[in-house]
Design a protein around this motif. Sequence first.
Motif, PDB file in Angstrom:
ATOM      1  N   GLY A 173       0.820  -1.206   0.000  1.00  0.00           N
ATOM      2  CA  GLY A 173       0.000   0.000   0.000  1.00  0.00           C
ATOM      3  C   GLY A 173       0.853   1.254   0.000  1.00  0.00           C
ATOM      4  O   GLY A 173       2.089   1.187  -0.014  1.00  0.00           O
TER       5      GLY A 173
ATOM      6  N   ASP B 233       5.685   4.736   1.557  1.00  0.00           N
ATOM      7  CA  ASP B 233       6.256   5.899   2.251  1.00  0.00           C
ATOM      8  C   ASP B 233       7.263   5.472   3.313  1.00  0.00           C
ATOM      9  O   ASP B 233       8.359   6.022   3.411  1.00  0.00           O
ATOM     10  CB  ASP B 233       5.136   6.711   2.926  1.00  0.00           C
TER      11      ASP B 233
ATOM     12  N   SER C  29      -0.571   4.379  -4.517  1.00  0.00           N
ATOM     13  CA  SER C  29      -1.454   3.406  -3.885  1.00  0.00           C
ATOM     14  C   SER C  29      -2.641   3.137  -4.801  1.00  0.00           C
ATOM     15  O   SER C  29      -3.250   4.074  -5.324  1.00  0.00           O
ATOM     16  CB  SER C  29      -1.927   3.960  -2.545  1.00  0.00           C
TER      17      SER C  29
ATOM     18  N   HIS D 149      -5.748   1.838  -4.282  1.00  0.00           N
ATOM     19  CA  HIS D 149      -7.164   2.035  -3.913  1.00  0.00           C
ATOM     20  C   HIS D 149      -7.621   3.485  -4.039  1.00  0.00           C
ATOM     21  O   HIS D 149      -8.803   3.764  -3.886  1.00  0.00           O
ATOM     22  CB  HIS D 149      -7.438   1.505  -2.495  1.00  0.00           C
TER      23      HIS D 149
ATOM     24  N   HIS E 249       1.305  13.442   4.942  1.00  0.00           N
ATOM     25  CA  HIS E 249       0.438  12.396   5.496  1.00  0.00           C
ATOM     26  C   HIS E 249       1.153  11.765   6.696  1.00  0.00           C
ATOM     27  O   HIS E 249       2.373  11.766   6.760  1.00  0.00           O
ATOM     28  CB  HIS E 249       0.188  11.345   4.414  1.00  0.00           C
TER      29      HIS E 249
ATOM     30  N   MET F 125       5.313  15.950  -0.303  1.00  0.00           N
ATOM     31  CA  MET F 125       4.187  15.310  -0.971  1.00  0.00           C
ATOM     32  C   MET F 125       3.792  16.050  -2.245  1.00  0.00           C
ATOM     33  O   MET F 125       3.902  17.278  -2.333  1.00  0.00           O
ATOM     34  CB  MET F 125       2.994  15.186  -0.024  1.00  0.00           C
TER      35      MET F 125
ATOM     36  N   THR G  85      -4.551   1.993   4.942  1.00  0.00           N
ATOM     37  CA  THR G  85      -5.982   1.784   4.741  1.00  0.00           C
ATOM     38  C   THR G  85      -6.299   0.293   4.786  1.00  0.00           C
ATOM     39  O   THR G  85      -5.644  -0.504   4.117  1.00  0.00           O
ATOM     40  CB  THR G  85      -6.422   2.371   3.380  1.00  0.00           C
TER      41      THR G  85
ATOM     42  N   ASP H 209       5.434  11.752  -2.033  1.00  0.00           N
ATOM     43  CA  ASP H 209       4.260  10.930  -1.784  1.00  0.00           C
ATOM     44  C   ASP H 209       3.198  11.371  -2.797  1.00  0.00           C
ATOM     45  O   ASP H 209       2.590  12.433  -2.652  1.00  0.00           O
ATOM     46  CB  ASP H 209       3.790  11.174  -0.341  1.00  0.00           C
TER      47      ASP H 209
HETATM   48  C1  LIG Z   1      -1.107  11.501   0.747  1.00  0.00           C
HETATM   49  C2  LIG Z   1      -1.287  10.099   1.226  1.00  0.00           C
HETATM   50  N1  LIG Z   1      -0.204   9.365   1.529  1.00  0.00           N
HETATM   51  C3  LIG Z   1      -0.308   8.082   1.942  1.00  0.00           C
HETATM   52  C4  LIG Z   1      -1.528   7.468   2.102  1.00  0.00           C
HETATM   53  C5  LIG Z   1      -1.566   6.059   2.589  1.00  0.00           C
HETATM   54  O1  LIG Z   1      -1.927   5.168   1.571  1.00  0.00           O
HETATM   55  P1  LIG Z   1      -2.526   3.705   1.926  1.00  0.00           P
HETATM   56  O2  LIG Z   1      -3.838   3.949   2.552  1.00  0.00           O
HETATM   57  O3  LIG Z   1      -2.616   3.002   0.635  1.00  0.00           O
HETATM   58  O4  LIG Z   1      -1.590   3.034   2.867  1.00  0.00           O
HETATM   59  C6  LIG Z   1      -2.694   8.218   1.812  1.00  0.00           C
HETATM   60  C7  LIG Z   1      -4.052   7.667   1.963  1.00  0.00           C
HETATM   61  O5  LIG Z   1      -4.446   7.043   2.926  1.00  0.00           O
HETATM   62  C8  LIG Z   1      -2.572   9.564   1.368  1.00  0.00           C
HETATM   63  O6  LIG Z   1      -3.640  10.289   1.077  1.00  0.00           O
END
Ligand SMILES: Cc1ncc(COP(=O)(O)O)c(C=O)c1O
Lengths: 389, 389, 124
Positions: free
Chosen positions: A70, A75, A199, A201, A100, A147, B237, A176
Amino acid sequence: MKRVYFDYAATTPLDKEVLEKMIPYFSEKFGNPSSIYSEGREARKVIDEARQKVANSINANANEIFFTGGGTEADNWALKGVAFANKNKGNHIITTVIEHHAVLHTCEYLEKHGFEVTYLKVDEYGLIDIEELKTLIKDTTILISIMFANNEIGTVQPIKEIGQIAKEKNIYFHTDAVQALGNVPIDVRDLKVDLLSISAHKIYGPKGIGALYVRKGVKVDNLVHGGAQERKKRAGTENTPAVVGFGEACYLAVTDLLKRNQKTEELRDYLIKSILSTVPNVQLNGHPTKRLPGNANISFEFIEGESLLLSLDLVGISASSGSACTSGSLDPSHVLLAIGLIHEIAHGSLRVTLGKNTNKEEIDYLLEQLPPIVQRLRDMSPLYIQGGK
Amino acid sequence: MKRVYFDYAATTPLDKEVLEKMIPYFSEKFGNPSSIYSEGREARKVIDEARQKVANSINANANEIFFTGGGTEADNWALKGVAFANKNKGNHIITTVIEHHAVLHTCEYLEKHGFEVTYLKVDEYGLIDIEELKTLIKDTTILISIMFANNEIGTVQPIKEIGQIAKEKNIYFHTDAVQALGNVPIDVRDLKVDLLSISAHKIYGPKGIGALYVRKGVKVDNLVHGGAQERKKRAGTENTPAVVGFGEACYLAVTDLLKRNQKTEELRDYLIKSILSTVPNVQLNGHPTKRLPGNANISFEFIEGESLLLSLDLVGISASSGSACTSGSLDPSHVLLAIGLIHEIAHGSLRVTLGKNTNKEEIDYLLEQLPPIVQRLRDMSPLYIQGGK
Amino acid sequence: MYTDKVMEYFQNPKNVGEIKAADGVGEVGSPACGDIMRMYLEIEDNIIKDVKFKTFGCGAAVATSSMATEMIKGKTIEEAEKITNKMVVSELGGLPQEKIHCSVLAEQAIRAAIKDYKSKQENN
Ligand SMILES: Cc1ncc(COP(=O)(O)O)c(C=O)c1O
Ligand SMILES: Cc1ncc(COP(=O)(O)O)c(C=O)c1O
Ligand code: FES
Ligand code: FES
C-alpha cells in the motif's frame, strides 16, 4: 435512501473493469509467480505486464517499480530505506509539516534512530516556499520528502522545482504521490523525482497494494526482509490479482486524464462557488487554483465537523472532515492548523472530494441539503450569534 | 492437458466461497472503515467480525489480532518489533537454522543492528532439541522464534514444550505458523505462544493479507508507521475485502480439520509408500510422523530438481524442489542442508504438497508419470550407475 | 459507532436553546478543544423548572447534552447535582471509549450552572 459518495480521496470503489481483470487470478490462475511450472510462469508474465503499465503511468521503467502492500508501506520504505542506506553521507532529512501521517510518523521514528528532520512550514494555501527549502539544505541533507498533492486541502506543490534543486544539490528526492496519481499528470523523468509512492485504492484499483518507484541507481535498504520477490527488494508472496488490478487501474487512471479533469474541475468549482455564495461565514481551504481537480475543503464557522458529517450521513451523503472529534484525537487536522486556521475553524471543516463518476445531480443534492444542516447546527452552537460574529 | 497441482504449500487457490464473501466489498461496499458515515461503519463492522473469526481459529481474543500485508510482514514485525521494544532487557534472540527466509533474513538485519542471534541446529528429521534450547538461553535472551511447521520438509516442532520453557524463563515466544494454520490445530493459550504469524493465501484465502497474533501485554514496536488503523499498531488503509476473505478462510480452515487431515494423510502416506517402494535410490526428508499432513518431500539421487520440475510440468504436474537451480541461487535449500543432506542429494529433492481437494486419481497420475521421468533423467546423469551407487 | 439512541438524541435533541433571564448559566469546554457546552437553568423553589443548552461539539457531545437536560428537568438541585456522566452515558446505551470525555462536559456544565445559580443566590 439513495447515497451520494463524496469521499474519493479516502478511497474509491474498485472499477468493475479492473475487478474483471483480477477475477481469473484468484482461483484459477492462482500460481505462485516464483514457481517454474506453467501456473507460476503465467503469474510471472501478468505481473511483468502490470509492472509495465504502472511504470508507464508515471513514465518510469518497469524495473524501477516495486510493489508494496500500500501507499503507507511505500512511504515507510522510501524514508527508512534511504535514511539507513545513506547514513554514511549524512543524517538530515527535509520534509513538510503537512505530510500524510505515513511520512510524518516515519520521520518521528527516524528522529528516534539518530536522524535529524526539518519540517518545512507552508503558507496559508498550503504551499512550501522554494527559497526557504534552499536555505534549509545542509551538507548532511540526504533526503527531501515533499508530498505531491495534499490529501486534505488538495494543494499541489511545485514538484519540478523541488526536483531541480534536489538534483543540483545531489540529494535524493521522494514524493508521496498517493493523491496525485490519476489526478495530475506525473512524469518522474521530467520532474527529476528519485522515489515516488503510489497506492491503488485511490485510483479505483484494489486495496492492499501500492508501489514505490525507485530510480535506477538510488541506494535504498529493504524494509520487509524475506524471500527473493521483487528482485530481492521486497519480500512476500506476490499478490497477483492485486498487481494485475493495479496495472489496469494505472492504465485507466492516465487515459483521458486531462479531459476527465476538466469535467471534475467544473463541477468542483460550481460546488465551491455555490457554497461560498449561499452560506455565510465560510471559507475555502487550500489554494484557489493549484489544487487537485476533485478537492473542495471548506470551513463553516461556529460548527463542529463530526456533527456536520453525521447530519450529512443521515441524508445519505458521505464526506470527510478535519475535525479532531471524528478521529477521537485531541487536535484537529495538522494540515488545517499548518495553514493557519484557528482550532474552532479547523474543527468546522468539510472535505468534499469528487470522483470520476460524480455528476451534477449529486452536487445539487449536496447543495440542497447542506445549508439547512449548517443552519441547524449553528442554531445549536454557543459560538454562533445570529448574523455573524 | 489436464493439470495437477501439488504445490499447496507455496500457495492455494482462493476458495470460491471465500471469493463470494469478498466480492461485495470491492466495488459496492468499498467504504474506508476509518470513516464515520454508513459505508465506513459497515466496513468497520465486517472487519471486526472477520477479526473474531481469525482469532477463533487460534483461540485468541479478537483484540490480539493485527492484520498485515502477509506472512512475511507478520514475521518481520514480530522479530523487529519485539527486538527494538525490549532492547533495554537484552539483545539476544534464539531461532533455528530452518526458519523461512522471512525470519532468517530479518534476523540477519537485526544482527546488523546490535542484536545477537543464536541459530538452533536440527536433527536429521528437522526437529530441534529441547534440551539444547534450554542451555542456549541467557540472561540477555528476549525472544525465541521457532517455526510451527517447516514449509519444505513439513516437520512440526514441539511448540507446547517450547512455550512452556519460554514462559518459565519469562522470554517472549514467537512462532511462524504460516504453514501450520489449517493443517494442525492451534491454540495459542494452550501452547503459551506470545506472538504468532499467519498468512491467508496458504489456507485458500486471498493473497496480500496475513496477521500477527500479539498476546495482550506483549511489548512490540510498530513496523509500518502512519495512520491510526489496527488500533494504532499497523498503519495503512484497511483491505476490507481481503480481511473478510481471511476471516472466512480461517473459519473454513479449522472446520472439520481433523477429518480433512485424516484423508490427506492417507493419500500422502500412499504417495510416499508407493514412491519409496517403486523408485530405487530415494529417501524421505523430514520426520516420518511429526509432519504436516499434506507434505511429502523426497530426494531422488543422481538427478537435479529443476530438470525434474520442468519434466513434470511438461506432463501437467506442478510441484516444487529444494534445488538451487530453481531459484537461480548457488546453494540448495538451507533446510535440506540443515538436516544433513549432501549438496547433490538436496538438489534432487521434490516437494509434493497436497491440498484439501487432492484426490487419489491425481496421486495415481503422479505415480504413473514420475518413475519414467526419474529414470530418463538418471540415464542422462553422469552420477548415475545402473543399479545404484 | 454510536448507538441508535445516541443518534436519535443527536438528530432530535431536546431542550436546545437559551433561557433569557436564566437563574443559572454554566459554560464548560473551550473552542480550542473542539467542544463547548452552555447550560441555562430556570429554578423555582429549589426545583429545575426549565433547562436549555447549546453545544459546539461532536455527536456524543450533542446527545449527552440533550440527555442530561432531560434527566435534570423537574428535579431538585440536590438531585441534579448527583447526576454523573456515567449515568448519562448508560441512559444513552453507551458511547465509544474515545467519546467518554464528551459526556463529562454535560456533567460539568450542569454543575457549573448550579454553581452560578448558588452564587447569584448568595449575592442577593
Ligand atoms: C497523501 C497520502 N499518503 C499516503 C496514504 C496512505 O496510503 P494507503 O492507505 O494506501 O496506505 C494516503 C491515503 O491514505 C494519502 O492520502
Ligand atoms: C513458513 C513460512 N513463513 C512465512 C511465509 C511468508 O508468507 P507470505 O508469502 O504470506 O509473505 C511462508 C510462505 O511463503 C512460509 O511458508
Ligand atoms: S466534542 Fe470533540 S470528541 Fe466529542
Ligand atoms: S545447473 Fe543451471 S542453475 Fe544449476
